[in-house]
Design an enzyme around this catalytic site. Sequence first.
Site, PDB file in Angstrom:
ATOM      1  N   ASP A   1       0.882  -1.158   0.000  1.00 37.72           N
ATOM      2  CA  ASP A   1       0.000   0.000   0.000  1.00 37.72           C
ATOM      3  C   ASP A   1       0.936   1.229   0.000  1.00 37.72           C
ATOM      4  O   ASP A   1       2.109   1.118   0.380  1.00 37.72           O
ATOM      5  CB  ASP A   1      -0.838  -0.047   1.285  1.00 37.72           C
TER       6      ASP A   1
ATOM      7  N   ASP B   1      -0.049   5.159   0.767  1.00 38.01           N
ATOM      8  CA  ASP B   1      -0.306   6.118   1.854  1.00 38.01           C
ATOM      9  C   ASP B   1      -0.320   5.407   3.199  1.00 38.01           C
ATOM     10  O   ASP B   1      -1.166   4.546   3.438  1.00 38.01           O
ATOM     11  CB  ASP B   1      -1.673   6.790   1.671  1.00 38.01           C
TER      12      ASP B   1
ATOM     13  N   GLY C   1      -7.321   3.971   2.833  1.00 40.06           N
ATOM     14  CA  GLY C   1      -7.464   2.990   1.759  1.00 40.06           C
ATOM     15  C   GLY C   1      -8.736   3.126   0.938  1.00 40.06           C
ATOM     16  O   GLY C   1      -8.900   2.460  -0.068  1.00 40.06           O
TER      17      GLY C   1
ATOM     18  N   ARG D   1     -11.414   8.419  -3.037  1.00 42.53           N
ATOM     19  CA  ARG D   1     -11.723   9.832  -2.747  1.00 42.53           C
ATOM     20  C   ARG D   1     -13.228  10.069  -2.587  1.00 42.53           C
ATOM     21  O   ARG D   1     -13.669  10.670  -1.615  1.00 42.53           O
ATOM     22  CB  ARG D   1     -11.178  10.700  -3.888  1.00 42.53           C
TER      23      ARG D   1
ATOM     24  N   SER E   1      -5.018   5.314  -4.500  1.00 39.33           N
ATOM     25  CA  SER E   1      -4.852   6.734  -4.840  1.00 39.33           C
ATOM     26  C   SER E   1      -4.607   6.996  -6.322  1.00 39.33           C
ATOM     27  O   SER E   1      -3.773   6.343  -6.953  1.00 39.33           O
ATOM     28  CB  SER E   1      -3.686   7.313  -4.043  1.00 39.33           C
TER      29      SER E   1
ATOM     30  N   ASN F   1      -3.324   9.738  -7.090  1.00 42.18           N
ATOM     31  CA  ASN F   1      -2.105  10.550  -7.027  1.00 42.18           C
ATOM     32  C   ASN F   1      -0.843   9.693  -6.847  1.00 42.18           C
ATOM     33  O   ASN F   1       0.244  10.250  -6.671  1.00 42.18           O
ATOM     34  CB  ASN F   1      -2.203  11.547  -5.862  1.00 42.18           C
TER      35      ASN F   1
ATOM     36  N   ASP G   1      -1.795  -0.569   5.959  1.00 40.94           N
ATOM     37  CA  ASP G   1      -2.034   0.167   7.204  1.00 40.94           C
ATOM     38  C   ASP G   1      -3.531   0.426   7.426  1.00 40.94           C
ATOM     39  O   ASP G   1      -3.904   1.058   8.411  1.00 40.94           O
ATOM     40  CB  ASP G   1      -1.315   1.525   7.191  1.00 40.94           C
TER      41      ASP G   1
HETATM   42  P1  B16 Z   1      -6.643  10.034  -3.905  1.00 34.00           P
HETATM   43  P2  B16 Z   1      -3.689   3.953  -0.231  1.00 34.00           P
HETATM   44  C1  B16 Z   1      -5.618   5.791  -0.381  1.00 34.00           C
HETATM   45  O1  B16 Z   1      -4.292   5.389  -0.642  1.00 34.00           O
HETATM   46  C2  B16 Z   1      -5.678   6.589   0.909  1.00 34.00           C
HETATM   47  O2  B16 Z   1      -5.366   5.765   2.024  1.00 34.00           O
HETATM   48  C3  B16 Z   1      -7.058   7.152   1.102  1.00 34.00           C
HETATM   49  O3  B16 Z   1      -7.098   7.945   2.277  1.00 34.00           O
HETATM   50  C4  B16 Z   1      -7.422   7.997  -0.126  1.00 34.00           C
HETATM   51  O4  B16 Z   1      -8.754   8.504  -0.011  1.00 34.00           O
HETATM   52  C5  B16 Z   1      -7.310   7.135  -1.380  1.00 34.00           C
HETATM   53  O5  B16 Z   1      -5.987   6.631  -1.474  1.00 34.00           O
HETATM   54  C6  B16 Z   1      -7.599   7.937  -2.637  1.00 34.00           C
HETATM   55  O6  B16 Z   1      -6.599   8.901  -2.800  1.00 34.00           O
HETATM   56  O7  B16 Z   1      -7.637  11.061  -3.487  1.00 34.00           O
HETATM   57  O8  B16 Z   1      -5.214  10.568  -3.907  1.00 34.00           O
HETATM   58  O9  B16 Z   1      -7.009   9.379  -5.222  1.00 34.00           O
HETATM   59  O10 B16 Z   1      -3.644   3.929   1.268  1.00 34.00           O
HETATM   60  O11 B16 Z   1      -4.580   2.905  -0.856  1.00 34.00           O
HETATM   61  O12 B16 Z   1      -2.297   3.997  -0.843  1.00 34.00           O
HETATM   62 MG    MG Z   2      -2.812   3.169   3.293  1.00 33.53          MG
END
Ligand code: B16
Ligand code: MG
Length: 212
Positions: A9, A11, A46, A49, A116, A118, A170
Amino acid sequence: MGFQGIIFDLDGVICSTDHYHYLAWKALSDRLGIPFDLERNNLLRGVSRMDSLEIILEKSSKQYSEQEKEIFAAEKNSLYRESLKEMTPDDLIEEVRQTLEKLRIMGLKLAIGSSSKNAPFILERIGLGTFFDAVADGNSITRSKPDPEVFLQAADMLGLTPGQCLVVEDARAGVEAGVAGGFSVAAMGDAWDDQRAAYHLHRFCDLLKIAG
Ligand code: B16
Ligand code: MG
């Protein structure tokens, strides 16, 4: 034990962008007068958005249109991207960098499995833009964690089966996704004590013992 690949993962595992997510959602919630704190923020780990926004709006007394929700999500993402722009390779913790390099030397295939959109930008900011053998993220999936799609896609990109891969997470939604996909999961951070996980990481470098 005996894994051939590890799917991380992003974030909250590879980097601490989870706090930037919190600050951006908090700014939006404050503007809309919606209660939001660190405990509620853990529900968003996880989660995509738009699904995160829906969880935040559960505490609102107002109903918002789909168009308004799109605007709120864009506002949050714009705030979040401002924080990401400040990141540099120095934001990659040395223990994480060294562990990743050692795992690679041990012959493991390494991938990212993140919800994400991003993810490519974050990886580039922290100097890992070309490091991983595969990146599955919010741009390539249709269903967010707890659906296993992102991890199944990452394993497929590595040319491995779920049984050959370890997932590192996490988020409770991420542990659920890994287990649902047939992976062994190593849990850390907020999900550290999740009983569905096969391993519980005290430190990131504990991965060297699990994979060795
Ligand atoms: P984005 P991961 C997730 O990343 C984040 O934990 C979660 O808080 C967020 O809303 C999601 O990505 C979408 O992110 O807005 O940047 O597309 O933990 O799966 O790496
Ligand atoms: Mg995460």
